[in-house]
Motif scaffolding. Sequence first.
Motif, mmCIF file in Angstrom:
data_model
loop_
_atom_site.group_PDB
_atom_site.id
_atom_site.type_symbol
_atom_site.label_atom_id
_atom_site.label_comp_id
_atom_site.label_asym_id
_atom_site.label_seq_id
_atom_site.Cartn_x
_atom_site.Cartn_y
_atom_site.Cartn_z
ATOM 1 N N VAL A 25 0.814 -1.224 0.000
ATOM 2 C CA VAL A 25 0.000 0.000 0.000
ATOM 3 C C VAL A 25 0.844 1.269 0.000
ATOM 4 C CG1 VAL A 25 -1.925 -1.153 1.148
ATOM 5 C CG2 VAL A 25 -0.223 0.052 2.532
ATOM 6 N N LEU A 76 -4.613 -2.782 5.164
ATOM 7 C CA LEU A 76 -5.183 -2.825 3.820
ATOM 8 C C LEU A 76 -6.476 -2.031 3.722
ATOM 9 C CD1 LEU A 76 -4.487 -6.558 2.899
ATOM 10 C CD2 LEU A 76 -3.171 -4.518 2.263
ATOM 11 N N ARG A 77 -7.216 -1.949 4.808
ATOM 12 C CA ARG A 77 -8.434 -1.130 4.804
ATOM 13 C C ARG A 77 -8.102 0.356 4.888
ATOM 14 N NH1 ARG A 77 -10.783 -5.433 8.877
ATOM 15 N NH2 ARG A 77 -11.969 -6.752 7.438
ATOM 16 N N LYS A 80 -6.401 1.531 1.524
ATOM 17 C CA LYS A 80 -7.010 1.052 0.284
ATOM 18 C C LYS A 80 -7.175 2.198 -0.720
ATOM 19 C CE LYS A 80 -11.491 -0.297 -1.555
ATOM 20 N NZ LYS A 80 -12.913 -0.491 -1.240
ATOM 21 N N ASP A 85 -6.347 -2.719 -3.758
ATOM 22 C CA ASP A 85 -7.525 -3.210 -3.031
ATOM 23 C C ASP A 85 -7.361 -4.712 -2.842
ATOM 24 O OD1 ASP A 85 -9.947 -3.744 -1.918
ATOM 25 O OD2 ASP A 85 -11.132 -3.310 -3.711
ATOM 26 N N SER A 166 -4.314 -10.792 -4.130
ATOM 27 C CA SER A 166 -5.087 -10.417 -2.948
ATOM 28 C C SER A 166 -4.319 -10.767 -1.678
ATOM 29 C CB SER A 166 -6.449 -11.114 -2.938
ATOM 30 O OG SER A 166 -6.312 -12.475 -2.551
#
Length: 219
Positions: A25, A76-77, A80, A85, A166
């Motif tokens: 990220v 990750l949230r 994002k 994502d 992912s």
Amino acid sequence: MAPVKVFGPAMSTNVARVLVCLEEVGAEYEVVNIDFQAQEHKSPEHLVRNPFGQIPAFQDGDLLLFESRAISKYVLRKYKTDKVDLLREGNLKEAAMVDVWTEVDAHTYNPALSPIVYECLINPMMRGIPTNQKVVDESLEKLKKVLEVYEAHLSKHKYLAGDFISFADLNHFPYTFYFMGTPHAALFDSYPHVKAWWERIMARPSVQKLGASMVPPKA
């Protein structure tokens, strides 16, 4: 904004899980080493961060977290974007597949593979404990059965949750990376779709950067 802090050595598999997500990220972070020989993980200061006296622990301002998968999901949230994502929570079906294969890693893949890493690398080289070949052989048989399922699945999909990278894939990175430093790395050659999937993961800049600081000793 101050960088987030990750407490624990970068070579730890659970710490590496968090760090690879931070790298993906593009977040700023600081790794704060924890000296196990000095029992720093059991110190009162660290127990505030992780009451179980384990690693990693994570700090973002006044927020303290522990458990590597929970920390990774938070990262990750929080960071994002449309381009990054890795949980796919905007798509119910895709998010469900990410969850499925994240669970498979935790409860099926990792329990089969990690004992081989411990017996071939960690125990003899870090703890002075001889390799228990019986454990290795039993684990290899379990791993072969798991890889058969992965091979069939990955023959239809580029990555575990679909044709997109992912969190499910990244979860497999730390222990598989060390497995490739054992005498049994060639096992993946028998599963060409699994091997190709692993090579795609290893080609990611985030993984390459972390791998440079996690080079496993050769057994």
